[in-house]
Motif scaffolding. Structure first.
Motif, PDB file in Angstrom:
ATOM      1  N   ASP A  64     -17.632  12.448  30.217  1.00  0.00           N
ATOM      2  CA  ASP A  64     -17.445  12.342  28.770  1.00  0.00           C
ATOM      3  C   ASP A  64     -18.785  12.324  28.046  1.00  0.00           C
ATOM      4  O   ASP A  64     -19.796  11.895  28.605  1.00  0.00           O
ATOM      5  CB  ASP A  64     -16.675  11.062  28.429  1.00  0.00           C
ATOM      6  CG  ASP A  64     -15.261  11.074  28.974  1.00  0.00           C
ATOM      7  OD1 ASP A  64     -14.704  12.179  29.122  1.00  0.00           O
ATOM      8  OD2 ASP A  64     -14.723   9.979  29.256  1.00  0.00           O
ATOM      9  N   THR A 114     -22.020   3.611  32.207  1.00  0.00           N
ATOM     10  CA  THR A 114     -20.774   4.321  31.923  1.00  0.00           C
ATOM     11  C   THR A 114     -19.862   4.396  33.141  1.00  0.00           C
ATOM     12  O   THR A 114     -18.676   4.670  32.991  1.00  0.00           O
ATOM     13  CB  THR A 114     -21.066   5.738  31.395  1.00  0.00           C
ATOM     14  OG1 THR A 114     -21.885   6.451  32.333  1.00  0.00           O
ATOM     15  CG2 THR A 114     -21.790   5.686  30.068  1.00  0.00           C
ATOM     16  N   SER A 159     -17.905  21.203  33.072  1.00  0.00           N
ATOM     17  CA  SER A 159     -17.679  19.766  32.961  1.00  0.00           C
ATOM     18  C   SER A 159     -18.947  19.052  33.395  1.00  0.00           C
ATOM     19  O   SER A 159     -19.702  19.563  34.235  1.00  0.00           O
ATOM     20  CB  SER A 159     -16.511  19.331  33.847  1.00  0.00           C
ATOM     21  OG  SER A 159     -16.466  17.919  33.983  1.00  0.00           O
ATOM     22  N   THR A 197     -17.324  10.216  34.570  1.00  0.00           N
ATOM     23  CA  THR A 197     -16.181  10.804  33.861  1.00  0.00           C
ATOM     24  C   THR A 197     -16.504  12.142  33.211  1.00  0.00           C
ATOM     25  O   THR A 197     -15.595  12.903  32.892  1.00  0.00           O
ATOM     26  CB  THR A 197     -15.695   9.862  32.758  1.00  0.00           C
ATOM     27  OG1 THR A 197     -16.735   9.711  31.773  1.00  0.00           O
ATOM     28  CG2 THR A 197     -15.351   8.487  33.331  1.00  0.00           C
ATOM     29  N   ARG A 207     -18.850  15.978  34.733  1.00  0.00           N
ATOM     30  CA  ARG A 207     -18.529  15.004  35.769  1.00  0.00           C
ATOM     31  C   ARG A 207     -19.489  15.172  36.941  1.00  0.00           C
ATOM     32  O   ARG A 207     -19.950  16.276  37.235  1.00  0.00           O
ATOM     33  CB  ARG A 207     -17.099  15.178  36.259  1.00  0.00           C
ATOM     34  CG  ARG A 207     -16.020  14.801  35.275  1.00  0.00           C
ATOM     35  CD  ARG A 207     -14.638  14.972  35.904  1.00  0.00           C
ATOM     36  NE  ARG A 207     -14.387  16.351  36.305  1.00  0.00           N
ATOM     37  CZ  ARG A 207     -14.391  16.793  37.551  1.00  0.00           C
ATOM     38  NH1 ARG A 207     -14.627  15.956  38.565  1.00  0.00           N
ATOM     39  NH2 ARG A 207     -14.154  18.060  37.812  1.00  0.00           N
TER      40      ARG A 207
END
Length: 316
Positions: free
Chosen positions: A204, A119, A86, A202, A88
Motif C-alpha cells: 500500500d 507498516t 505492485s 502489503t 508488495r
C-alpha cells in the motif's frame, strides 16, 4: 534548534517568524518558545492541506505553526524503466527490479527499514514508540534476504544514510528511494521520471515524511500581528509555488503542489493520506540499534533472516 538557550541568553535575538523542521517545532512548542496561533487568523487548513500535513501544525489540540514545506520518501526511476505492478515484497522480488536506497542510519535505524518495519506491524504509530514485533521483523528481514540472494541490492547501500548521497545518479537506469527534493531537482533538469512506492508487506502507499513549519516566537501583540500579515502574504498559492520552484522543494499546500508539478502532485496524493512522522523516540535506544544490526547483517550477507532475528531478540 537551540531556542531555549537563545531565549534565555538573548531573547531579542530570536526572529519574530521563522521556519522550523518538524521535530524542532515539536520541541520548541513543548518548551513554550512558540506563540500559540488562532486558526481564525489564517487561511482555512481544511481547504489548504492534506489531513496528515495539517496535523503537523498541532501539539495536542493547540495550533502552533503553519506547514510550509514537506519532504516524502518514495521510489523513482527513469521513465523507460519498467516498474512492478505492485509494491508488495513478493511482487518486487518477482519483478527482478534492482533497488538503491539508504541503508545506513542517520541515527539509530535506517529510514527505509523503519518505514517497512512499522507498516509490517512493528508499532502502533500513535503510541510514538518502537516496539519489538517478531512477525514484522521476520517479514521485513526475509524480504531483504530474498532480494540479496536475487542480487537486486548492491552492497554499497550500506554506505548511504540519506537519499541525497546518490542524487547525482538519479536517472541512470535503476529504481531508487528518493525524496521530494531530489525529484524536483531532476524535473527542473528536464529528466523524465516514473514513480513508485517503498516496497512493503502489503504494497500500500505509505511514506516517511518530514516538514518545515512557519512559527511565530514573539510575545509582543503588535509584532505578532506584523508576523501574521507577512505569513498570510507568504502563503498565497502563487508565491508558495514560486518559492518552492526556486528551491526545488515541495510546498505543503495542495494547490501550490499542483502548480509546481501537476503530475507529481497527483502521484503523492495517496502518500499524503498515509504519512508517518516518526519522532526521535523511534530512532533512539537499544531496540533501534538491535534492529539496525540485524538489517545490516542480512544486507551484507553475513546473516540469514532467521539468524539476524534471533540475534536481535537476544540483544534486546
Amino acid at each position: 534548534w537551540d531556542g531555549s538557550r537563545a531565549a534565555a541568553v538573548a531573547p531579542t535575538a530570536l526572529p519574530d517568524i521563522t521556519l522550523l523542521r518538524h521535530e524542532d517545532f515539536r520541541n520548541a512548542a513543548q518548551e513554550e518558545l512558540l506563540a500559540p496561533l488562532n486558526p481564525a487568523d489564517l487561511p482555512p487548513f481544511d481547504a489548504a492541506y492534506a489531513p496528515g500535513i495539517a496535523e503537523m501544525a498541532f501539539v495536542g489540540e493547540q495550533l502552533y505553526g503553519v506547514p510550509g514545506t514537506v519532504e516524502l520518501l518514495h521510489l523513482a526511476a527513469p521513465g523507460d524503466v519498467s516498474l512492478p505492478s505492485s509494491w508488495r515484497f513478493d511482487a518486487v522480488i518477482e519483478s527482478g527490479l534492482p533497488l538503491l536506497f539508504p541503508a545506513a542510519p542517520p541515527s539509530g535505524i535506517a529510514d527505509v527499514f523503519l518505514l517497512q518495519y512499522l507498516t509490517a506491524g512493528g508499532a502502533d504509530v500513535s503510541d510514538e514508540a518502537l516496539v519489538l514485533d517478531e512477525t514484522a521483523l521476520r517479514a521485513t528481514l526475509r524480504f531483504y534476504e530474498r532480494a540479496v540472494n536475487a542480487e537486486l541490492i548492491p552492497i554499497d547501500v550500506l554506505e548511504y544514510d540519506i537519499p541525497d548521497r546518490y542524487a547525482g545518479i538519479l536517472g541512470e537506469g535503476m529504481a531508487m528511494v528518493v525524496n521530494s527534493h531530489m525529484v524536483l531537482q531532476a524535473l527542473r533538469r528536464g529528466e523524465t521520471l516514473t514513480y513508485g512506492y517503498v516496497p512493503t508487506l502489503t504494497g500500500d502507499p505509505v511514506t516517511l515524511a518530514d516538514g518545515w513549519l512557519w512559527v511565530i516566537t514573539t510575545s509582543d501583540p503588535e509584532r505578532q500581528r506584523a508576523a501574521l500579515r507577512f505569513l498570510t502574504w507568504m502563503l498565497a498559492t502563487e508565491r508558495q509555488a514560486a518559492y518552492h520552484r526556486a528551491t526545488d522543494r515541495l510546498p505543503a499546500a495542495s494547490a501550490a503542489q499542483r502548480q509546481v508539478d501537476a503530475e507529481y502532485a497527483a502521484f503523492i496524493t495517496p502518500l499524503l493520506d498515509e504519512m508517518i512522522l516518526p519522532g526521535e523516540a523511534y530512532r533512539e535506544g537499544a531496540l533501534a540499534r538491535a534492529l539496525q544490526n540485524a538489517y545490516a547483517g542480512v544486507i551484507s550477507g553475513q546473516s540469514s533472516a532467521n539468524d539476524a532475528l534471533e540475534a536481535a531478540t537476544d540483544d534486546i
